[in-house]
Motif scaffolding. Structure first.
Motif, PDB file in Angstrom:
ATOM      1  N   ALA A 185       0.834  -1.197   0.000  1.00  0.00           N
ATOM      2  CA  ALA A 185       0.000   0.000   0.000  1.00  0.00           C
ATOM      3  C   ALA A 185       0.872   1.252   0.000  1.00  0.00           C
ATOM      4  CB  ALA A 185      -0.923   0.006   1.210  1.00  0.00           C
ATOM      5  N   ASP A 186       0.423   2.262  -0.744  1.00  0.00           N
ATOM      6  CA  ASP A 186       1.045   3.581  -0.683  1.00  0.00           C
ATOM      7  C   ASP A 186      -0.091   4.599  -0.596  1.00  0.00           C
ATOM      8  OD1 ASP A 186      -0.016   4.015  -3.236  1.00  0.00           O
ATOM      9  OD2 ASP A 186       1.846   3.459  -4.265  1.00  0.00           O
ATOM     10  N   PRO A 187       0.212   5.886  -0.520  1.00  0.00           N
ATOM     11  CA  PRO A 187      -0.867   6.879  -0.367  1.00  0.00           C
ATOM     12  C   PRO A 187      -1.896   6.856  -1.496  1.00  0.00           C
ATOM     13  CG  PRO A 187       1.248   7.861   0.187  1.00  0.00           C
ATOM     14  CD  PRO A 187       1.553   6.503  -0.364  1.00  0.00           C
ATOM     15  N   LEU A 188      -1.534   6.292  -2.654  1.00  0.00           N
ATOM     16  CA  LEU A 188      -2.467   6.273  -3.789  1.00  0.00           C
ATOM     17  C   LEU A 188      -3.313   5.011  -3.855  1.00  0.00           C
ATOM     18  CD1 LEU A 188      -0.119   7.729  -6.565  1.00  0.00           C
ATOM     19  CD2 LEU A 188      -1.831   8.931  -5.164  1.00  0.00           C
ATOM     20  N   GLY A 189      -3.018   4.021  -2.989  1.00  0.00           N
ATOM     21  CA  GLY A 189      -3.825   2.806  -2.998  1.00  0.00           C
ATOM     22  C   GLY A 189      -2.975   1.549  -2.867  1.00  0.00           C
ATOM     23  N   GLU A 190      -3.622   0.402  -3.069  1.00  0.00           N
ATOM     24  CA  GLU A 190      -2.953  -0.894  -2.915  1.00  0.00           C
ATOM     25  C   GLU A 190      -2.505  -1.434  -4.266  1.00  0.00           C
ATOM     26  OE1 GLU A 190      -5.071  -2.865   0.992  1.00  0.00           O
ATOM     27  OE2 GLU A 190      -6.113  -3.035  -0.940  1.00  0.00           O
TER      28      GLU A 190
END
Length: 807
Positions: free
Chosen positions: A592-597
């Motif tokens: 996961a990152d701030p933009l999604g999985e």
């Protein structure tokens, strides 16, 4: 009929409930049989028995079916819910009359005459305590426990000793309305119904228990008396300059090496172990098509199961499933490499007979094996063999070995009267425990010899393997196949039994390929195979989770709306559910990152996941090829797409064992679905809708490696029109290795020499190696293949083909 609320019956049922474990066949009668919950229902049983009805009552409660203790009330007429063909058998004296039950038939038929809209379902129900087939030399134990029509004392002993292996089998319902309309309602019809039902129960018992088991040594002596084996022994003695006694002893040694020693007691013990094993390994076993095979058994067919071969688990899984589906486990042709202690003796008693990898011109061994196989067919035992010869290391079906299929046809030619039917079986797994070993072998590591230590090592590593899949494909009855292939085969064989027909070898090859095609027709598209297919077609083998789920939804829609065949099975649920299943099995990684999985396949797992993708790639290869045509052309007509697909399909069919019956219709249905899903728009031509380009590129990615192989082959053929098949195979393999090194292609099948051999054979069959000067077909397909490749890949292939070291 006893009353449910009597104290005596309640006590009896309480005792029996704690002694008996009942298995239902089929597991879901409403789904597998033509039962209608809205219509009245009565049960038909062979023999009146308190214990049988008590066991049936337990099952009907669980299934939501009417209790056998509840009377059937229709149009003011009260009748028992259970109709029996025979009365009870006392310890001494004659069996009770069945007249009360015939009168019950009459009352039910009469009600149909008075009430035209009425239609009672008669559901035959069979109960088997232990499923013991009996032996040719039955002992006193068998006489006490294994009689078909036991007295109440024998039945008590059977419940005590065999109650944990009780099977209740429901059969297809018979419409009493149909019987009344077609045959009338007099007492003669009631008697006829009873006779038909007796035949049904007799056949059903044979399906469930199988034929009686032979005495092994007596069978050997019987086989040695056959004309063909006596002749083979004489020839062995003459050729080896030994006595006939010595040659006969050699034949006995061969029989002892080959023959199974089936034990129903071991099968009952193995059933408990395998139940524990499957529950430990798999969250479920999905089965499709078992009912049609049960009907073939019931109709008297000699069944030969021909499964694909993925894992050593195949032997156990198919036998276990057949046992639980109310059929006898088959005698299995196993490689002699599996005849090691302790597995060999156990497999042999489980029905395995062992076969050498090669007969090496050993005429006596060949004659012994052929005679043994004929004996299995003659006595009515079902048989199983793997036509691939060994386990697939890439996940694709292997080219079939035709030896066992040829022997099966020869058995038919020698005069088996019963229909002999080949049943293709697709076996699939969310996890194949040998996959890592397969890739080591493909990379050059020597195959390890099977041993008891491998078995212990495998057991130690047991874990969550997800689900298993057993799909039964479209059967092939050999007599019908021979009628189609060689209409006069019976006459030819009768005229000259010793002469091998000229059509036999081509017919065997056609049949072997048909079997493999029908195995693939019954493929199972599961969460693991589908997710692998999507991720391996993406850059870096990774996708945003939402995009992956959306792509999986598209694939599920495609399989359900434009089914590959009616025998294919498709995973339940939606894309979100499939991704979650894969993550739970640790087949994929999620970050996961701030933009999604992001869901991905680890680099060290990518090669392994190609195995699962390859199980089902044939289901998507045509839609993927269509998507490739659309994404590589801004505007393209349906006719142009169909032309490209038609050019490549013979090669796809050869390497992937495909059997699409109407290719133009299938292509148009896929295009129509793309348009309906707003992926493609159509005016005079077709074009991809811009916002869905990524989905179409992902779909197109599944065919890219295949197109690269074809581009290599056709660029070589166009550049050197007169090259030999052997040259094409070796140079195609060489270029594939270079392409893989330069462009990061890791799929094992891309470098498989056998695959290039298969393609070259098909090219010869299609006339691409002919001496004719016109090579426009080769050049056209070369240009089509090149046009569907990435520019960098195309440049590598063209430059390599024209390089000095290649030419």
């Amino acid at each position: 009929m006893p009353k449910q609320d009597s104290l005596w019956l309640k006590s009896l049922r309480w005792i029996q409930k704690h002694l008996v474990h009942t298995i239902v066949v089929p597991q879901d009668p409403f789904a597998d049989l033509n039962l209608d919950a809205s219509r009245p229902l009565a049960y038909v049983m062979k023999t009146e028995s308190l214990s049988d009805i008590a066991a049936l009552s337990e099952i009907t409660t669980k299934l939501g079916l009417p209790s056998p203790y509840e009377p059937l009330v229709v149009n003011g007429v009260v009748a028992p819910r259970v109709v029996c063909l025979e009365g009870r058998k006392p310890l001494f004296g004659e069996r009770a009359s069945n007249e009360p039950f015939l009168e019950c038939f009459m009352r039910l038929l009469a009600v149909h005459k008075e009430k035209p809209e009425l239609d009672i379902q008669l559901v035959p129900v069979s109960l088997y305590w232990g499923r013991t087939p009996g032996k040719e030399d039955d002992t006193m134990k068998a006489a006490v426990l294994e009689r078909e029509n036991p007295t109440w004392l024998r039945k008590c002993l059977m419940i005590l000793f065999l109650g944990r292996h009780n099977f209740v089998q429901f059969s297809n319902a018979v419409s009493l309305r149909y019987m009344a309309d077609e045959h009338g309602t007099d007492m003669g019809i009631a008697h006829k119904l009873a006779r038909v039902a007796r035949v049904h129960f007799r056949r059903q018992r044979k399906v469930m228990t199988g034929p009686v088991l032979p005495n092994r040594q007596a069978m050997f002596h019987s086989l040695l008396k056959s004309e063909s084996l006596r002749k083979a022994i004489q020839e062995e003695a003459a050729s080896k300059k030994i006595s006939e006694t010595q040659a006969r002893e050699t034949a006995i040694e061969y029989l002892d090496e080959i023959a199974a020693n089936y034990s129903d007691s071991l099968v009952r013990i193995a059933e408990r172990f395998l139940t524990w094993l499957w529950n430990k390994l798999y969250s479920g076993i999905n089965i499709k098509g078992a009912e049609q095979i049960r009907q073939l058994h019931h109709d008297g067919h000699e069944i030969v199961y021909v499964p694909c071969h993925r894992s050593h688990m195949d032997y156990l899984l198919l036998s276990y499933i057949l046992y639980y589906q109310g059929m006898v486990p088959p005698h299995i042709a196993a490689g002699i490499n599996l005849n090691f202690w302790p597995a060999g003796p156990l497999f042999r008693r489980g029905g395995a007979f062992f076969i050498r990898r090669s007969f090496n011109g050993n005429k006596l061994y060949t004659a012994v094996f052929r005679e043994y196989l004929d004996q299995l067919f003659a006595k009515g035992y079902s048989v199983e063999y793997f036509s691939e010869g060994g386990r697939s290391r890439t996940g694709r079906l292997l080219a079939p070995k035709t030896g066992m299929i040829a022997m099966t046809i020869n058995s038919v030619l020698r005069g088996i009267e019963r229909p002999v039917t080949l049943v293709p079986v697709y076996l699939g797994y969310d996890h194949v425990m040998e996959v890592a070993t397969y890739h080591k072998e493909l990379s050059g590591k020597k195959k390890q010899k099977e041993s008891v230590w491998q078995v212990f090592g495998a057991i130690r590593k047991l874990g969550n393997f997800g689900q298993g899949y057993v799909n039964f494909g479209e059967p092939i009855t050999l007599q019908n196949f021979l009628n189609e292939t060689a209409p006069n085969w019976r006459t030819e064989v009768a005229d000259d039994p010793e002469q091998k027909p000229t059509w036999l070898t081509p017919a065997v090859n056609v049949l072997a390929n048909r079997v493999m095609t029908r195995i693939n027709d019954a493929a199972a598209a599961s969460s693991i195979t589908l997710t692998s297919l999507v991720l391996l077609a993406s850059e870096q083998n990774a996708l945003e989770r939402c995009l992956l789920e959306r792509q999986l939804d598209l694939y599920l829609t495609l399989l359900k709306r434009v089914p590959y065949t009616s025998f294919t099975s498709v995973a339940e649920g939606d894309g979100k559910h499939l991704v979650q299943q894969g993550l739970e099995l640790n087949k994929f990684s999620i970050n996961a990152d701030p933009l999604g999985e992001i869901v991905s396949i680890d680099a060290n797992q990518a090669i392994s996941m190609t195995y699962y993708r390859n199980n089902i790639i044939h289901l998507f290869i045509i839609p993927s090829l269509i998507a490739s045509c659309l994404t590589n052309n801004k505007q393209i007509s349906r006719a142009h797409i169909l032309g490209i697909v038609s050019d490549f399909y013979p090669l796809l069919k050869a390497e992937l064992f495909m059997g699409i019956k109407d290719l133009p219709s299938y292509v148009n249905q896929v295009l129509d679905l793309f348009i309906e899903q707003d992926l493609v728009q159509e005016s005079d031509t077709l074009s991809v809708v811009t916002e869905h380009t990524s989905q179409m590129l992902l779909l197109a990615g599944s065919v890219s490696e295949t197109l690269q192989r074809y581009a290599i082959i056709f660029n070589l053929l166009a550049h050197r029109p007169k090259m030999e098949r052997s040259e094409l195979e070796s140079e195609s393999h060489l270029l594939a290795q270079r392409l893989g090194a330069l462009h990061g292609i890791t799929a094992p099948e891309f470098y498989d020499k056998k695959l290039y051999n298969t393609l070259s054979v098909k090219l010869k069959e299609l006339g691409y190696f002919s001496e004719k000067e016109d090579k426009s077909d080769v050049e056209r397909i070369r240009d089509q293949a090149n046009s569907l490749l990435r520019a960098s890949v195309r440049q590598t292939i063209v430059a390599s083909v024209t390089a000095e070291h290649i030419v």
